[in-house]
Design a protein around this motif. Structure first.
Motif, PDB file in Angstrom:
ATOM      1  N   GLY A   1       2.916  35.489  24.164  1.00  0.00           N
ATOM      2  CA  GLY A   1       3.251  35.748  25.557  1.00  0.00           C
ATOM      3  C   GLY A   1       4.421  36.679  25.780  1.00  0.00           C
TER       4      GLY A   1
ATOM      5  N   LYS B   1       4.326  37.088  29.690  1.00  0.00           N
ATOM      6  CA  LYS B   1       3.140  36.565  30.368  1.00  0.00           C
ATOM      7  C   LYS B   1       3.286  35.063  30.563  1.00  0.00           C
ATOM      8  CE  LYS B   1       0.099  40.143  28.488  1.00  0.00           C
ATOM      9  NZ  LYS B   1      -1.152  40.451  27.751  1.00  0.00           N
ATOM     10  N   PRO B   2       3.801  34.623  31.725  1.00  0.00           N
ATOM     11  CA  PRO B   2       3.974  33.190  31.960  1.00  0.00           C
ATOM     12  C   PRO B   2       2.652  32.451  32.092  1.00  0.00           C
ATOM     13  CG  PRO B   2       4.487  34.437  33.940  1.00  0.00           C
ATOM     14  CD  PRO B   2       4.284  35.430  32.856  1.00  0.00           C
ATOM     15  N   THR B   3       1.626  33.165  32.590  1.00  0.00           N
ATOM     16  CA  THR B   3       0.276  32.608  32.660  1.00  0.00           C
ATOM     17  C   THR B   3      -0.702  33.688  32.237  1.00  0.00           C
ATOM     18  OG1 THR B   3      -0.209  33.287  34.944  1.00  0.00           O
ATOM     19  CG2 THR B   3       1.003  31.208  34.649  1.00  0.00           C
ATOM     20  N   SER B   4      -1.959  33.308  32.090  1.00  0.00           N
ATOM     21  CA  SER B   4      -2.973  34.283  31.666  1.00  0.00           C
ATOM     22  C   SER B   4      -3.227  35.360  32.706  1.00  0.00           C
ATOM     23  CB  SER B   4      -4.282  33.554  31.351  1.00  0.00           C
ATOM     24  OG  SER B   4      -4.773  32.870  32.499  1.00  0.00           O
ATOM     25  N   SER B   5      -2.836  35.136  33.954  1.00  0.00           N
ATOM     26  CA  SER B   5      -3.110  36.102  35.022  1.00  0.00           C
ATOM     27  C   SER B   5      -1.875  36.859  35.502  1.00  0.00           C
ATOM     28  CB  SER B   5      -3.740  35.388  36.218  1.00  0.00           C
ATOM     29  OG  SER B   5      -2.845  34.419  36.760  1.00  0.00           O
ATOM     30  N   GLN B   6      -0.692  36.561  34.955  1.00  0.00           N
ATOM     31  CA  GLN B   6       0.530  37.177  35.439  1.00  0.00           C
ATOM     32  C   GLN B   6       1.326  37.821  34.309  1.00  0.00           C
ATOM     33  OE1 GLN B   6       2.684  34.782  38.628  1.00  0.00           O
ATOM     34  NE2 GLN B   6       1.456  33.163  37.677  1.00  0.00           N
TER      35      GLN B   6
ATOM     36  N   TYR C   1       5.996  43.534  38.256  1.00  0.00           N
ATOM     37  CA  TYR C   1       5.235  42.278  38.259  1.00  0.00           C
ATOM     38  C   TYR C   1       3.771  42.599  38.513  1.00  0.00           C
ATOM     39  CZ  TYR C   1       3.364  37.799  39.897  1.00  0.00           C
ATOM     40  OH  TYR C   1       2.596  36.670  40.078  1.00  0.00           O
TER      41      TYR C   1
ATOM     42  N   ILE D   1      -0.285  40.725  38.778  1.00  0.00           N
ATOM     43  CA  ILE D   1      -1.081  39.498  38.865  1.00  0.00           C
ATOM     44  C   ILE D   1      -2.543  39.858  39.029  1.00  0.00           C
ATOM     45  CG2 ILE D   1      -0.646  39.333  41.362  1.00  0.00           C
ATOM     46  CD1 ILE D   1      -0.890  36.247  40.992  1.00  0.00           C
TER      47      ILE D   1
END
Length: 440
Positions: free
Chosen positions: A232, A274-279, A344, A346
């Motif tokens: 990540g 990458k804190p999440t898979s989409s961000q 950023y 998303i």
């Protein structure tokens, strides 16, 4: 595939022909924030976040994570430059508030990357850097000569354009890491008008102003790497040393070193989280070494070098060590800058990805150097950006981005020998761009 490559080459050649005719303006000094619509949507914070073939213009290692891809894009750019001076008639620049009349440019780019094998990738990118372009009409005519313009030489301005053709090789290793190397060919064009009042302080007054377009070429390189620090979190680094360019022969009496205008060294280090898979949250730090280039970094005229536009004489001499065109000649007085970029991204859904960004850079122009920088008021320090990508087909996407350079001014005074009047140079800018991408 053969026909695709032929079409790609033809497109690249067409872009290479078109780009030298564009006159670019300042972004981070006179470098661009990013070199593609995806990158610009995040204020250029993509050194560790490769998503299109133009990543090689920032970090050559990145094409190893893009694969085989073609990108075609164009930006519409609106820079607004102005100055205000309280100079008495006879002092420079001429008094009053004046704006540059040339305020729109088209800036195309072409990127191509190709996977050769599991670990080997090549690419080519054609793009423009920033540049300096101003055009002031003829206010405040000299009472003796009748000539107007900021320096009483009639219509005044400069036009610098830079074209880069970059060939890249990148090798991936350990799956998530890669290194890359680019060979870069650069072509510059330059013209200047309305600077005749400085002729008494030039080593070559016949090659100071009004000589049409002059061309300069050179070759350089850029190295880069991308590494996975942990799941990540990716790191991207790249560096390009100073690029030595041939001289602008028609302006040997203007630029220090007899017309030499090299391209400064620059480097970048970036992180993508990458804190999440989409961000994705990305941060880049860039350093631009304007001090490497005497024509850009040498201080402008000092107090003992005044030129009288009414008589055409200067207190200094063409034999002075800091005369225009001399090896240590006067320049624009720019200083090294640091650029901080935050972006950023998303994934809104499977089709749409949205981006925003903010960039801040330190000021390249000190208050003591405002007089000559009426010609090149690259004073903007803050940019806000936004953009999106829509996947239009299984292997194709369309991207748009917009940028706003917030208004910025630098206040100073002309040297005493030029009247010592207060001067304000100002700039703000807008950009809208679009890119079509095809992954194959």
């Amino acid at each position: 595939m053969v026909s695709t490559k032929k079409w790609t080459l033809a497109t690249a050649i067409a872009a290479a022909i078109a780009l030298p005719a564009t006159a670019l303006a300042t972004t981070a000094g006179y470098f661009q924030l990013g070199y593609s619509s995806i990158s610009d949507g995040m204020a250029g914070a993509t050194a560790a976040l490769p998503q299109d073939s133009m990543i090689q213009a920032i970090n050559p290692a990145g094409i190893a994570f893009v694969g085989s891809r073609l990108d075609l894009g164009v930006a519409g750019f609106w820079p607004h430059r102005s100055y205000a001076s309280g100079a008495p008639v006879g002092g420079m620049p001429s008094p009053g508030s004046h704006s540059s009349s040339t305020n729109f440019y088209l800036i195309p780019h072409v990127g191509y990357s190709q996977r050769l094998s599991h670990n080997n990738y090549v690419g080519i990118a054609i793009y423009g850097n920033g540049g300096m372009s101003t055009n002031y009409h003829s206010p405040a005519a000299s009472p003796t000569t009748g000539a107007g313009g900021p320096y009483y030489g009639g219509q005044t301005g400069v036009n610098l354009s830079q074209l880069f053709v970059q060939a890249t090789y990148s090798r991936k290793f350990m799956r998530h890491d890669a290194v890359g190397l680019s060979l870069i060919f650069a072509r510059q064009t330059f013209s200047a008008d309305g600077l005749g009042a400085f002729g008494g302080n030039s080593t070559d007054p016949q090659h100071l102003s009004g000589n049409g377009v002059s061309t300069s070429t050179g070759v350089g390189f850029k190295v880069g790497g991308q590494f996975r620090l942990m799941p990540g979190i990716n790191l991207g680094v790249a560096y390009s040393p100073r690029m030595s360019m041939s001289k602008f022969s028609k302006y040997s009496g203007l630029f220090a070193g007899g017309g030499r205008f090299d391209i400064p060294a620059n480097g970048v280090i970036g992180l993508a989280f990458k804190p999440t898979s989409s961000q994705v949250l990305a941060f880049d730090f860039q350093r631009i070494y304007y001090n490497d280039v005497p024509a850009i970094a040498n201080p402008g005229p000092t107090n003992d070098e005044g030129c009288n536009p009414n008589t055409g004489t200067c207190q200094s001499s063409p034999q002075d060590a800091d005369a225009l065109g001399a090896p240590g000649g006067a320049g624009f007085g720019w200083q090294n800058i640091s650029v901080y970029k935050l972006g950023y991204q998303i994934a809104v859904n499977r089709t749409v990805t949205a981006r925003v960004g903010f960039a801040y850079n330190t000021q390249p122009i000190p208050s003591s150097q405002v007089m000559l920088n009426v010609l090149a008021p690259g004073v903007i320090q803050r940019h806000v950006t936004a953009g999106f990508t829509v996947r239009t087909a299984r292997h194709q996407d369309f991207t748009m981005a917009a940028m706003y350079g917030l208004p910025q001014s630098v206040y100073g005074n002309a040297p005493a020998g030029f009247g010592g009047a207060p001067i304000k140079i100002s700039m703000h800018e807008y950009q809208v761009e679009a890119n079509w991408g095809w992954k194959f």
